[in-house]
Enzyme design. Sequence first.
Site, mmCIF file in Angstrom:
data_model
loop_
_atom_site.group_PDB
_atom_site.id
_atom_site.type_symbol
_atom_site.label_atom_id
_atom_site.label_comp_id
_atom_site.label_asym_id
_atom_site.label_seq_id
_atom_site.Cartn_x
_atom_site.Cartn_y
_atom_site.Cartn_z
ATOM 1 N N GLY A 134 0.549 -1.295 -0.020
ATOM 2 C CA GLY A 134 -0.068 -0.059 -0.123
ATOM 3 C C GLY A 134 1.027 1.327 -0.057
ATOM 4 C CG ASP A 201 -2.857 -9.458 -1.236
ATOM 5 O OD1 ASP A 201 -3.182 -9.094 -2.226
ATOM 6 O OD2 ASP A 201 -2.431 -9.299 -0.283
ATOM 7 C CE LYS A 205 -0.233 -6.774 -1.139
ATOM 8 N NZ LYS A 205 -0.980 -6.862 0.161
HETATM 9 N N1 HSE Z 1 -6.059 -7.230 0.790
HETATM 10 C C1 HSE Z 1 -4.859 -6.686 0.944
HETATM 11 C C2 HSE Z 1 -4.601 -6.760 2.463
HETATM 12 C C3 HSE Z 1 -5.143 -5.422 0.502
HETATM 13 O O1 HSE Z 1 -5.207 -7.260 3.199
HETATM 14 O O2 HSE Z 1 -3.285 -6.343 2.626
HETATM 15 C C4 HSE Z 1 -3.855 -4.714 -0.069
HETATM 16 O O3 HSE Z 1 -3.316 -5.324 -1.076
#
Ligand code: HSE
Length: 436
Positions: A134, A201, A205
């Site tokens: 983020g 997720d 990253k």
């Molecule tokens: N779903 C992700 C999180 C949002 O919870 O970090 C940011 O990539």
Amino acid sequence: MQSVKIGVLGLGTVGSGTVNVLSRNLQEITGRAGRDIEITHAAVRDLTKETACSTEGISLTDDAMAVVNNPDIQVIVELIGGTGVALDLVTKAIENGKHVVTANKALIALHGNELFAKAQEMGVTIAFEAAVAGGIPIIKAMREGLAANSIEWLAGIINGTGNFILTEMRDKERDFADVLAEAQALGYAEADPTFDVEGIDAAHKLTIMASIAFGIPLQFDKAYTEGISKIAQEDVKYAAELGYRIKHLGIAKKTEQGVELRVHPTMIPHRRLIANVDGVMNAVLVQGDAVGPTLYYGAGAGSEATASAVIADIVDIVRAVTTDPENRVPHLAFQPDALSDTPILPVSEVVTSYYLRVSTEDKPGVLADITRILGEQGISIEAILQKQPEEQGGIVPVIMLTQEVVEKNMDAAIAQIEALETVKDSVMRIRMESLG
Ligand code: HSE
């Protein structure tokens, strides 16, 4: 001087945040960029749906491709997500000679190699700071700030939802499902929350960070991914008793054999700063050979936090818009012809120490059988803890911490332990990292 015209695809959480922050801080942002920045067009899926930002002065459409094909727009900001329509739109934007800013980690992790090659060919930039952690400027820190270093390893809490779940399980002894529902309500979870809890997720990253750290092409398909859904309340408790915390870490490590690329629950000493990153916050610890460890902490999701990274990318692009494309910061930190083919190691070749929880019958000789199996696989025990028999059935949880061992030996040992008649249930294993 002419303003730089931006087209935004998607005015959801991050898109609205981008419009709001840009309009609120326009003077400062322009002062930094050296040119006026103007969001002239935005595409939304449903024109009747209210947005969380003012759209005054922005031409709205539900035809995203029309924005991408608009010759007046120089920068496309893709905030749709996923690898379906977003891939078509970004590909077309590059073909149209437009720079792209994206927060789309899946798109970069899965299609970045081809997209960067195409962008290079067209002399445009794809900026993706918002795709990882983020609002934390981790891409810029590693790609530019740490450019002198040979990066040895990095470890990150890079999924806020997963970290929130583990924190609540530890602090409030809450159940997994209950906490996940709250993370979804707070708007942090992915559209498909299994991406958060199963580590997909985080693996997106991590794939991106590993390429930047080690100068290797993006290889999401080779990342080992294990989620947090099997972590039991008792493991959280035993970890605490032993002076550790369980965090869902993304780890990329350079070894003599290759690169370890893995996302899994990890036990880390509770005194480490990163062990104290709680709730939805993210943090990335990077070990460089010259600088030593550096730690980056902040909001890994959320409207304005992610917008902060999106706008920083816009500023970078605006500053570089008139420079020679060959002399811009390379997408993956290394020049494309300097990327290496260092192999990504399968998880069976990863070396770590382990926490093991074995549920056994309370009988003489059981522990001897287990330690014999571990010994035969060359696994040394660092600590052992036998809890009181559980009330029903006399099952005893035996907790062991081991020294470092290659994973394939641990796999073999666990298979033999699980085959013992006295062992009930599968063995719970959690990899450990000292991060020292
Ligand atoms: N779903 C992700 C999180 C949002 O919870 O970090 C940011 O990539």
